[in-house]
Enzyme design. Structure first.
Site, short mmCIF file in Angstrom:
data_model
loop_
_atom_site.label_atom_id
_atom_site.label_comp_id
_atom_site.label_asym_id
_atom_site.label_seq_id
_atom_site.Cartn_x
_atom_site.Cartn_y
_atom_site.Cartn_z
N HIS A 53 -1.27 -21.27 -0.30
CA HIS A 53 -0.13 -20.39 -0.04
C HIS A 53 0.67 -20.09 -1.31
O HIS A 53 1.21 -19.00 -1.44
CB HIS A 53 0.79 -21.01 1.01
CG HIS A 53 0.20 -21.00 2.39
ND1 HIS A 53 -0.93 -21.71 2.72
CD2 HIS A 53 0.59 -20.35 3.52
CE1 HIS A 53 -1.21 -21.50 4.00
NE2 HIS A 53 -0.31 -20.69 4.51
N TYR A 102 0.83 -1.21 0.00
CA TYR A 102 0.00 0.00 0.00
C TYR A 102 0.85 1.25 0.00
O TYR A 102 2.07 1.18 0.23
CB TYR A 102 -0.95 0.00 1.20
CG TYR A 102 -0.32 0.32 2.53
CD1 TYR A 102 0.52 -0.61 3.17
CD2 TYR A 102 -0.52 1.55 3.15
CE1 TYR A 102 1.10 -0.30 4.39
CE2 TYR A 102 0.07 1.86 4.37
CZ TYR A 102 0.88 0.92 4.98
OH TYR A 102 1.48 1.23 6.18
N ARG A 137 8.14 4.01 -4.68
CA ARG A 137 8.22 3.02 -3.60
C ARG A 137 7.21 1.91 -3.81
O ARG A 137 7.49 0.74 -3.51
CB ARG A 137 8.02 3.69 -2.24
CG ARG A 137 8.23 2.71 -1.08
CD ARG A 137 8.21 3.39 0.27
NE ARG A 137 6.93 4.03 0.53
CZ ARG A 137 6.70 4.83 1.57
NH1 ARG A 137 7.64 5.08 2.46
NH2 ARG A 137 5.51 5.38 1.74
N LYS A 174 6.51 -2.01 2.07
CA LYS A 174 5.31 -1.43 2.68
C LYS A 174 4.13 -2.37 2.47
O LYS A 174 3.28 -2.15 1.59
CB LYS A 174 5.06 -0.04 2.08
CG LYS A 174 4.17 0.85 2.95
CD LYS A 174 4.26 2.28 2.53
CE LYS A 174 3.22 3.15 3.18
NZ LYS A 174 3.34 3.26 4.63
N LEU A 213 11.27 1.20 7.32
CA LEU A 213 10.74 1.58 6.01
C LEU A 213 11.44 2.87 5.59
O LEU A 213 11.60 3.78 6.41
CB LEU A 213 9.23 1.83 6.11
CG LEU A 213 8.56 2.24 4.81
CD1 LEU A 213 8.40 1.04 3.89
CD2 LEU A 213 7.19 2.86 5.08
N ARG A 250 -7.94 -20.26 -1.88
CA ARG A 250 -6.92 -20.09 -0.84
C ARG A 250 -5.86 -21.20 -0.90
O ARG A 250 -6.16 -22.38 -0.74
CB ARG A 250 -7.56 -20.06 0.55
CG ARG A 250 -6.58 -19.64 1.62
CD ARG A 250 -7.21 -19.55 3.01
NE ARG A 250 -6.24 -19.12 4.00
CZ ARG A 250 -5.30 -19.92 4.52
NH1 ARG A 250 -5.24 -21.20 4.18
NH2 ARG A 250 -4.44 -19.45 5.41
N GLU A 289 12.01 2.26 14.30
CA GLU A 289 11.09 3.30 13.82
C GLU A 289 9.84 3.25 14.70
O GLU A 289 9.71 2.39 15.57
CB GLU A 289 10.74 3.09 12.35
CG GLU A 289 10.08 1.75 12.06
CD GLU A 289 9.82 1.52 10.58
OE1 GLU A 289 9.83 2.48 9.81
OE2 GLU A 289 9.59 0.35 10.22
N1 PLP Z 1 7.54 3.64 9.02
C1 PLP Z 1 6.38 2.97 9.03
C2 PLP Z 1 6.28 1.67 9.72
C3 PLP Z 1 5.25 3.53 8.38
O1 PLP Z 1 4.08 2.85 8.38
C4 PLP Z 1 5.37 4.79 7.75
C5 PLP Z 1 4.21 5.39 7.07
O2 PLP Z 1 3.15 4.83 7.01
C6 PLP Z 1 6.59 5.45 7.79
C7 PLP Z 1 7.68 4.84 8.43
C8 PLP Z 1 6.76 6.80 7.14
O3 PLP Z 1 6.74 6.70 5.75
P1 PLP Z 1 6.23 7.91 4.84
O4 PLP Z 1 7.05 9.10 5.22
O5 PLP Z 1 6.51 7.45 3.46
O6 PLP Z 1 4.79 8.09 5.13
#
Ligand code: PLP
Length: 287
Positions: free
Chosen positions: A102, A33, A52, A149, A207, A100, A182
């Site tokens: 895997h 997403y 991304r 993501k 991320l 369904r 993070e």
């Molecule tokens: N880290 C995580 C786990 C996130 O879910 C997000 C944004 O959803 C970010 C960092 C920040 O990313 P962005 O600046 O692209 O929104």
């Protein structure tokens, strides 16, 4: 006015928007997403978000649902149909619908593409910039590929709720070595005692936030010294400033970590300066 969602080629009222019961996003969290901010009718950093998205799809060997230019048209159409001037769009791609199992579905299975958009009142975010937020730290317990993501966000959901239950607004993951990774939905930054802006390298454990990438450029434009390196919880507690970045939050100051006050307990000037200059540097695409 009812909200409109895009689902596999159709614009539908939310009440009619649905995906198949055997969609792999629903069955396996087999999807990726993006969330992108819209401010004053401008989409912020769209190219980086779509770059991304392409990377996430490639890493998961997932087919792209649509070429870049038509996808941009659909995104803008969803924003227009929902009359969003300030808010966001949310885009999800899954590996599609299949019985369904895997194993990946048969070649040629169409990915599912859904896009929603909503208006967001900018006032509460502004209030957060004035007051700052409180966070808790939690042990890192996510898989090794948080650089992708994906929609598999259960650990993030659980720690965000844990933060709320503890009277805080967010949670910061800390790895086994005591280093900050993070936050539940944002990247973490500190301004060290000697005035250096520090954030974890995006190679591993986090991320690569789009906002993070743009904030690095903003910092360079303001001649703020930057180090991309790991830092400990102790360093964070001793920092002049702590703040979080994400597409929907810009730079959100953190004034307390695990009940301990950061600096003088007020939002710092570096986060404010970066926030102030952010829109000059970020890419802005009219709806
Ligand atoms: N880290 C995580 C786990 C996130 O879910 C997000 C944004 O959803 C970010 C960092 C920040 O990313 P962005 O600046 O692209 O929104």
């Amino acid at each position: 006015m009812s909200r409109i969602a895009y689902v596999n080629g159709r614009y539908l009222p939310h009440s009619d928007a649905a995906i198949h019961i055997e969609d792999r996003g629903f069955q396996f969290a087999d999807g990726v997403y993006e969330v992108c901010e819209v401010r004053d009718g401008l989409i912020i950093d769209l190219t980086r978000h779509l770059d991304r998205l392409d990377r996430s799809l490639r890493e998961l060997r997932m087919a792209s649902p649509m070429a870049r230019e038509p996808l941009k048209l659909v995104i803008r159409e969803v924003l227009r149909r929902n009359r969003v001037r300030n808010g966001l769009f949310y885009l999800q791609v899954t590996r599609g619908v299949a019985r369904r199992d895997h194993y990946f579905p048969a070649a040629g299975t169409s990915p599912t593409l859904t896009i929603t958009a909503k208006s967001v009142d900018p006032q509460p975010a502004r209030a957060r910039y004035e007051t700052g937020i409180k966070v808790i730290t939690v042990p890192e317990n996510r898989w090794d590929r948080v650089d992708i993501k994906t929609v598999g966000l259960l650990p993030n959901v659980l720690v965000k709720q844990q933060a709320k239950d503890a009277g805080a607004q967010d949670a910061i993951f800390v790895d086994a070595a005591g280093k900050v990774t993070e936050a539940a939905s944002s990247n973490v930054w500190i301004v060290s005692a000697d005035g250096v802006l520090v954030t974890r390298p995006a190679e591993h454990g986090i991320l690569r936030g789009v906002t993070r990438t743009t904030v690095l450029e903003v910092a360079a434009s303001l001649s703020v010294p930057v180090e991309e390196r790991e830092f400990t919880v102790e360093e964070m507690l001793a920092a002049r400033e702590v703040f979080l970045t994400s597409a929907t939050g810009s730079c959100v100051p953190v004034v307390a970590v695990d009940g301990r006050t950061i600096a003088n307990g007020h939002p710092g000037s570096v986060a404010a300066a970066l926030r102030g200059a952010f829109l000059h540097i970020a890419e802005k695409t009219p709806i």
